[in-house]
Motif scaffolding. Structure first.
Motif, short mmCIF file in Angstrom:
data_model
loop_
_atom_site.label_atom_id
_atom_site.label_comp_id
_atom_site.label_asym_id
_atom_site.label_seq_id
_atom_site.Cartn_x
_atom_site.Cartn_y
_atom_site.Cartn_z
N GLU A 193 10.17 1.25 10.92
CA GLU A 193 9.19 2.27 10.55
C GLU A 193 9.84 3.35 9.74
O GLU A 193 10.79 4.00 10.15
CB GLU A 193 8.60 2.88 11.83
N GLY A 194 9.36 3.56 8.50
CA GLY A 194 9.97 4.54 7.63
C GLY A 194 9.86 5.93 8.17
O GLY A 194 10.69 6.78 7.88
N GLU A 195 8.82 6.23 8.95
CA GLU A 195 8.62 7.58 9.44
C GLU A 195 9.47 7.89 10.67
O GLU A 195 9.46 8.99 11.18
CB GLU A 195 7.15 7.81 9.78
N ALA A 196 10.19 6.90 11.18
CA ALA A 196 10.91 7.10 12.42
C ALA A 196 12.12 8.01 12.25
O ALA A 196 12.64 8.54 13.19
CB ALA A 196 11.36 5.76 13.00
N GLU A 247 0.83 -1.20 0.00
CA GLU A 247 0.00 0.00 0.00
C GLU A 247 0.87 1.26 0.00
O GLU A 247 0.57 2.24 -0.69
CB GLU A 247 -0.93 0.00 1.22
N ARG A 248 1.96 1.22 0.76
CA ARG A 248 2.87 2.36 0.80
C ARG A 248 3.50 2.59 -0.57
O ARG A 248 3.64 3.73 -1.03
CB ARG A 248 3.94 2.10 1.85
N HIS A 249 3.88 1.51 -1.23
CA HIS A 249 4.47 1.62 -2.57
C HIS A 249 3.48 2.23 -3.55
O HIS A 249 3.83 3.11 -4.35
CB HIS A 249 4.91 0.23 -3.06
N ALA A 250 2.24 1.78 -3.48
CA ALA A 250 1.22 2.32 -4.38
C ALA A 250 0.99 3.80 -4.14
O ALA A 250 0.85 4.59 -5.08
CB ALA A 250 -0.08 1.54 -4.21
N GLU A 251 0.96 4.20 -2.87
CA GLU A 251 0.73 5.61 -2.54
C GLU A 251 1.89 6.48 -3.01
O GLU A 251 1.68 7.56 -3.59
CB GLU A 251 0.54 5.74 -1.03
N ALA A 310 10.17 1.21 0.28
CA ALA A 310 8.91 0.45 0.31
C ALA A 310 9.01 -0.80 -0.56
O ALA A 310 8.49 -1.86 -0.20
CB ALA A 310 7.76 1.34 -0.17
N ARG A 311 9.68 -0.67 -1.72
CA ARG A 311 9.84 -1.85 -2.59
C ARG A 311 10.66 -2.91 -1.89
O ARG A 311 10.34 -4.11 -1.92
CB ARG A 311 10.50 -1.42 -3.90
N ASP A 312 11.75 -2.48 -1.25
CA ASP A 312 12.59 -3.43 -0.53
C ASP A 312 11.82 -4.08 0.62
O ASP A 312 11.92 -5.30 0.85
CB ASP A 312 13.83 -2.71 0.00
N ASP A 313 11.04 -3.28 1.36
CA ASP A 313 10.24 -3.83 2.45
C ASP A 313 9.29 -4.91 1.96
O ASP A 313 9.11 -5.95 2.59
CB ASP A 313 9.45 -2.72 3.14
#
Length: 477
Positions: free
Chosen positions: A254-257, A117-121, A145-148
């Motif tokens: 967490e990417g936002e961290a 979902e993150r990748h799509a956004e 996001a792709r790697d995740d």
């Protein structure tokens, strides 16, 4: 757990990992990414309290190859894989290990969905007007996001493989018994872990289409719950919040961290291919058994056999050469083939040991136009690949809810009622009630009754949640 009390195989692997990380340092490559995103998890792995997923070890070996040469990394890989496998076997021999693995699989499936979902956004944001500095930040986050997502896919397969290994002795000792918690695991997979890893050959399961057919609208009052006459079942603990971090999710922080860390670009098996714009989310679980419903047969394609053989041979060669970008481009092209070619392609990929690429292709196919999406899912179901059809639909409904509603109306107008219903059912199951309610904006008079009936087919709780969401959105019954 004190190091001297660890099982011998676990202690041996922890020592090897310590030496490997000491050679690499923390200044760059995947080692820097993992230490930045999950330092606590990395320390737990070095202490032997956790065993890192194989994709983490493989990525560290890529760092070793970059520093010392591919030949050194290749020579190291076989021994590292043997040490890792032995440590996992010892780690999984603990009491209650299978329940722990099942819990981790539940969480990792949610991680997989979140990453998709993150990748799509991020892809959607990059497709619009954006400043240069902002675009660079978004591209960095997109690579992360792709790697995740690739790592989550690999870890789901690894966890399923470990669970299957524990289930085999249990099945032998208790023939006919279903191992406890198997329903939480989803369809069984036995594909060896790799990165990215396959979810394995498709196993039997519920049909891809919903178990309830369209019918008269379900009134909210007609579905009122009946007071129970028997003792209530034990209260199920609330689902855990999505956990970001920890040894078993090393590299999935967490990417936002904090500031995003650049994901290393490499041509090895761990590298993400650029340029793809996947949509959708992985759906954790499947619907219950349902009566069989006739599925339209795929159109005969005389050129399918030759095309499939050529594509698989080309893909195998690209993978052997480490040309992952070209391999991904081939998969993205194959995802847009005529629907009838995909079932034989799936069979051929799994026979060639390229099941991971079939998982990637399904992810790419989820971004097809909605009408083609349901046609392709129909073809997969007709070939007996129900789980793949369900997965494709559930990934495909991650697009804007208004698009789903408009597509359901078009399919219904064309007389494709079963496909329209399957699409709406997937939307109600995967999306939040608020998102599902937004589907009704395309045509409230026709879509609200269908949404309510689809929600009721999931559960009474989901039905009432959708009723509430529709009322909030101004479409309530």
């Amino acid at each position: 757990m004190a190091v001297d009390r660890l099982p011998g195989r676990v202690r041996e692997f922890a020592s090897y990992l310590d030496v490997l990380l000491a050679r690499l340092g923390q200044g760059g490559g995947w080692s820097a990414v993992f230490w930045h995103r999950d330092p606590e998890g990395m320390r737990a792995c070095l202490d032997g309290r956790e065993i890192p997923p194989w994709d983490v070890v493989e990525a560290l070996l890529e760092d070793l190859g970059a520093a010392c040469g591919p030949a050194v990394a290749a020579a190291e890989r076989e021994g590292a894989r043997a040490l890792h496998a032995a440590a996992l076997t010892a780690y999984d021999a603990r009491p209650g290990a299978r329940d722990v693995l099942a819990d981790r699989l539940d969480v990792m499936l949610r991680e997989q969905r979140y990453a998709a979902e993150r990748h799509a956004e991020l892809s959607r944001l990059l497709s619009g007007p954006v400043s240069g500095a902002r675009a660079e930040t978004l591209r960095l986050e997109l690579a992360q996001a792709r790697d995740d997502h690739e790592r989550a896919t690999a870890r789901c397969a690894e966890l399923r493989s470990r669970m299957a290994g524990l289930d085999r002795p249990a099945a032998h000792a208790f023939p006919g018994r279903t191992p406890r918690a198997a329903s939480r695991e989803g369809p069984s997979r036995t594909t060896p872990p790799a990165r990215p890893a396959s979810s394995g050959a498709v196993s039997g399961g519920a049909p891809w289409y919903p178990p309830v057919a369209p019918g008269p609208p379900v009134s909210p009052t007609s579905a009122a719950p009946v007071p129970p006459t028997a003792p209530a079942p034990p209260v199920t603990p609330p689902p855990r919040r999505r956990r970001r971090g920890g040894a078993r999710f090393a590299g999935m922080g967490e990417g936002e961290a904090g500031t995003p860390v650049a994901v290393p670009q490499a041509s090895g098996p761990g590298a993400g291919a650029g340029g793809r714009t996947p949509r959708g989310a992985r759906f954790a679980g499947a619907g219950g058994p349902a009566p069989a419903v006739p599925v339209a047969a795929a159109v005969v394609d005389e050129g399918a056999g030759e095309a499939v053989t050529g594509a698989v041979e080309r893909l195998a060669w690209l993978r052997a050469e480490g040309r992952s970008g070209e391999a991904h481009a081939l998969l993205a092209e194959a995802a847009r083939w005529p629907a009838g070619r995909l079932p034989p392609l799936a069979d051929a990929l799994h026979r060639a040991g390229l099941g991971a690429d079939w998982t990637t292709l399904l992810w790419e196919a989820a971004s097809l136009p909605v009408e083609r999406l349901v046609t392709t899912a129909d073809a997969l179901a007709a070939a007996g690949r129900d789980a793949d059809a369900r997965q494709m639909l559930r990934q495909g409904v991650a697009r804007p809810a208004e698009q789903i509603g408009a597509a359901v109306l078009r399919l219904d107008e064309e007389g494709r009622h079963r496909e329209a219903w399957a699409l709406l059912d997937a939307c109600v199951r995967v999306r939040t009630p608020e998102e599902a309610a937004r589907c009704a904006a395309a045509g409230p008079e026709r879509l609200v009754p269908l949404l309510l009936r689809a929600a009721h087919g999931v559960s009474d709780e989901r039905h009432w949640d959708v009723v509430h969401a529709l009322r909030v959105a101004g479409h309530g019954p």
